[in-house]
Motif scaffolding. Structure first.
Motif, short mmCIF file in Angstrom:
data_model
loop_
_atom_site.label_atom_id
_atom_site.label_comp_id
_atom_site.label_asym_id
_atom_site.label_seq_id
_atom_site.Cartn_x
_atom_site.Cartn_y
_atom_site.Cartn_z
N UNK A 117 12.05 9.49 2.69
CA UNK A 117 13.37 9.96 2.29
C UNK A 117 13.94 10.85 3.39
N UNK A 118 15.12 11.42 3.18
CA UNK A 118 15.78 12.19 4.23
C UNK A 118 15.12 13.54 4.47
N UNK A 119 14.16 13.91 3.60
CA UNK A 119 13.38 15.13 3.83
C UNK A 119 12.12 14.84 4.64
N UNK A 120 11.87 13.55 4.89
CA UNK A 120 10.67 13.18 5.63
C UNK A 120 9.45 12.99 4.76
N UNK A 121 9.63 12.97 3.43
CA UNK A 121 8.51 12.75 2.51
C UNK A 121 8.33 11.26 2.27
N UNK A 122 7.09 10.86 2.04
CA UNK A 122 6.75 9.44 1.87
C UNK A 122 7.10 8.98 0.46
N UNK A 123 7.99 7.98 0.40
CA UNK A 123 8.35 7.36 -0.87
C UNK A 123 7.40 6.23 -1.22
N UNK A 124 6.80 5.58 -0.20
CA UNK A 124 5.90 4.46 -0.44
C UNK A 124 5.36 3.90 0.86
N UNK A 125 4.54 2.85 0.73
CA UNK A 125 3.99 2.15 1.88
C UNK A 125 4.58 0.74 1.90
N UNK A 126 5.00 0.29 3.07
CA UNK A 126 5.84 -0.90 3.19
C UNK A 126 5.06 -2.20 3.37
N UNK A 127 5.68 -3.26 2.89
CA UNK A 127 5.27 -4.63 3.19
C UNK A 127 6.52 -5.49 3.06
N UNK A 128 6.42 -6.77 3.34
CA UNK A 128 7.59 -7.65 3.24
C UNK A 128 7.28 -8.87 2.39
N UNK A 129 8.34 -9.45 1.83
CA UNK A 129 8.16 -10.71 1.12
C UNK A 129 8.42 -11.87 2.07
N UNK A 130 8.44 -13.08 1.55
CA UNK A 130 8.57 -14.27 2.39
C UNK A 130 9.93 -14.35 3.09
N UNK A 131 10.94 -13.64 2.56
CA UNK A 131 12.27 -13.65 3.17
C UNK A 131 12.47 -12.54 4.19
N UNK A 132 11.44 -11.70 4.35
CA UNK A 132 11.57 -10.60 5.29
C UNK A 132 12.15 -9.33 4.71
N UNK A 133 12.37 -9.31 3.37
CA UNK A 133 12.85 -8.09 2.71
C UNK A 133 11.74 -7.06 2.69
N UNK A 134 12.07 -5.83 3.04
CA UNK A 134 11.07 -4.77 3.04
C UNK A 134 10.94 -4.19 1.64
N UNK A 135 9.72 -4.26 1.10
CA UNK A 135 9.36 -3.70 -0.19
C UNK A 135 8.37 -2.56 0.04
N UNK A 136 8.18 -1.73 -0.98
CA UNK A 136 7.29 -0.59 -0.80
C UNK A 136 6.57 -0.27 -2.10
N UNK A 137 5.27 0.02 -2.00
CA UNK A 137 4.50 0.48 -3.16
C UNK A 137 4.78 1.97 -3.31
N UNK A 138 5.27 2.42 -4.49
CA UNK A 138 5.72 3.81 -4.66
C UNK A 138 4.62 4.85 -4.49
N UNK A 139 5.05 6.07 -4.20
CA UNK A 139 4.14 7.18 -3.93
C UNK A 139 3.22 7.49 -5.11
N UNK A 140 3.71 7.35 -6.34
CA UNK A 140 2.88 7.67 -7.50
C UNK A 140 1.70 6.70 -7.62
N UNK A 141 1.95 5.43 -7.31
CA UNK A 141 0.86 4.44 -7.31
C UNK A 141 -0.15 4.77 -6.22
N UNK A 142 0.36 5.16 -5.06
CA UNK A 142 -0.51 5.53 -3.93
C UNK A 142 -1.39 6.72 -4.29
N UNK A 143 -0.77 7.76 -4.85
CA UNK A 143 -1.54 8.98 -5.18
C UNK A 143 -2.60 8.71 -6.23
N UNK A 144 -2.28 7.86 -7.22
CA UNK A 144 -3.28 7.50 -8.23
C UNK A 144 -4.44 6.76 -7.60
N UNK A 145 -4.15 5.92 -6.62
CA UNK A 145 -5.18 5.16 -5.92
C UNK A 145 -6.05 6.05 -5.04
N UNK A 146 -5.45 6.98 -4.35
CA UNK A 146 -6.20 7.84 -3.41
C UNK A 146 -7.01 8.88 -4.14
#
Length: 244
Positions: free
Chosen positions: A214-243
Motif C-alpha cells: 500500500x502507499x504506506x509501504x506495508x505488505x498487502x499480499x504476495x503476488x502471482x499471475x493468472x493465464x492472462x497476465x493479471x496480477x493477483x495477490x494472496x492477502x496478508x491475513x492468509x500469509x500471517x496465518x500460514x507463517x
C-alpha cells in the motif's frame, strides 16, 4: 385608499432598506469579519448565498516521493531466490523476508521442486535455504535460511485493504549484468478473503513472489499471475496465518 397607499409605501421602504443592508453586509461588513480568525472558516458570499466551508491545508505529496519512500522501506527485505541441481542453475525468482531469523516467503512457481538446492541473494550476499513449510491451496512456500538479524517487511491490516486503493509492487529483475529493481503501480480491482485482484498486468516469471504494497509501504499480499497476465495477490491475513 390611503391605507393601501401607506402599506405600499412601507413595502417599498422595506425592500429598499433590505437591499441596502444586503449590499452593506456582503460588500463591507462580511469582508471585515473574515479578516478575524474567528471567522476564517467562512467562505465569501457567492452570488446571493453564503457557503460555510472547513478551512483545509493543501498538502502536495508527489507520487515519485511516495514510491521512493516505500522502496527504501522494503528494499532490504527483498531477495532473489535461485534454484540449482547438481550445481547447475535451473531458475530464479522473487521472495521477501518475513522474520529476522531467516524466514522467507515466496511462491510455488519460484521453488517448484523441493529437491532443488536453494540459494538466497540479498544486498550482494548469498546464503542457502530449505523449504520450511508450504500451503498448496494458496501456493505459498516458506523458506528457512541460515541467516539472522535480517530486515523484515511489515504487513497491512485488513482495514487497509480497500477496493480501488492504489497499490504498488516491487521486485528484482535478473539479467547478465546482475540484479536491478523494478516497480509497477495499479489499483485493487476486486477483493475476497483469499485473493486480491489488481489492475496490473505483467510477466508471470517476473512477478511471482513479489510483495504487493500500500502507499504506506506495508505488505498487502504476495503476488502471482493468472493465464492472462493479471496480477493477483494472496492477502496478508492468509500469509500471517500460514507463517505464524
Amino acid at each position: 385608499m390611503n391605507l393601501i397607499k401607506k402599506n405600499l409605501l412601507n413595502l417599498i421602504l422595506i425592500f429598499f432598506l433590505g437591499g441596502i443592508g444586503g449590499v452593506f453586509f456582503s460588500d463591507i461588513l462580511l469582508p471585515k469579519l473574515l479578516s478575524y480568525n474567528v471567522f476564517s472558516d467562512l467562505a465569501v458570499a457567492i452570488g446571493e448565498r453564503i457557503t460555510i466551508v472547513n478551512k483545509t491545508e493543501n498538502i502536495s505529496i508527489y507520487e515519485s516521493e511516495i514510491l521512493d519512500n516505500l522502496i527504501k522501506k522494503n528494499r532490504e527485505s527483498l531477495v532473489v531466490i535461485k534454484n540449482f541441481r547438481d550445481d547447475k542453475f535451473i531458475s530464479s525468482g522473487a521472495g521477501f523476508i518475513v522474520s529476522s531469523d531467516g524466514l522467507i516467503l515466496t511462491r510455488r512457481e519460484v521453488v517448484s521442486d523441493q529437491n532443488n538446492d536453494i540459494s538466497i541473494e540479498r544486498d550482494g550476499n548469498k546464503f542457502s535455504a530449505k523449504i520450511h513449510k508450504r500451503l498448496d491451496d494458496n501456493g505459498l512456500i516458506l523458506l528457512k535460511s541460515n541467516a539472522s538479524n535480517l530486515p523484515v517487511v511489515s504487513f497491512a491490516s485488513p482495514s487497509d485493504i480497500l477496493l480501488g486503493n492504489k497499490v504498488i509492487l516491487i521486485g528484482n529483475k535478473i539479467n547478465s549484468l546482475g540484479n536491478y529493481e523494478f516497480v509497477d503501480v495499479g489499483f485493487l480491482r476486486s477483493i475476497d478473503d483469499f485473493i486480491l485482484e489488481t489492475s496490473i498486468q505483467d510477466d508471470t516469471n517476473l512477478l511471482s513472489g513479489t510483495p504487493l504494497l500500500d502507499l504506506k509501504g506495508n505488505v498487502l499480499g504476495i503476488n502471482f499471475t493468472n493465464s492472462k497476465g493479471d496480477v493477483l495477490s494472496v492477502p496478508s491475513e492468509v500469509i500471517k496465518s500460514f507463517i505464524y
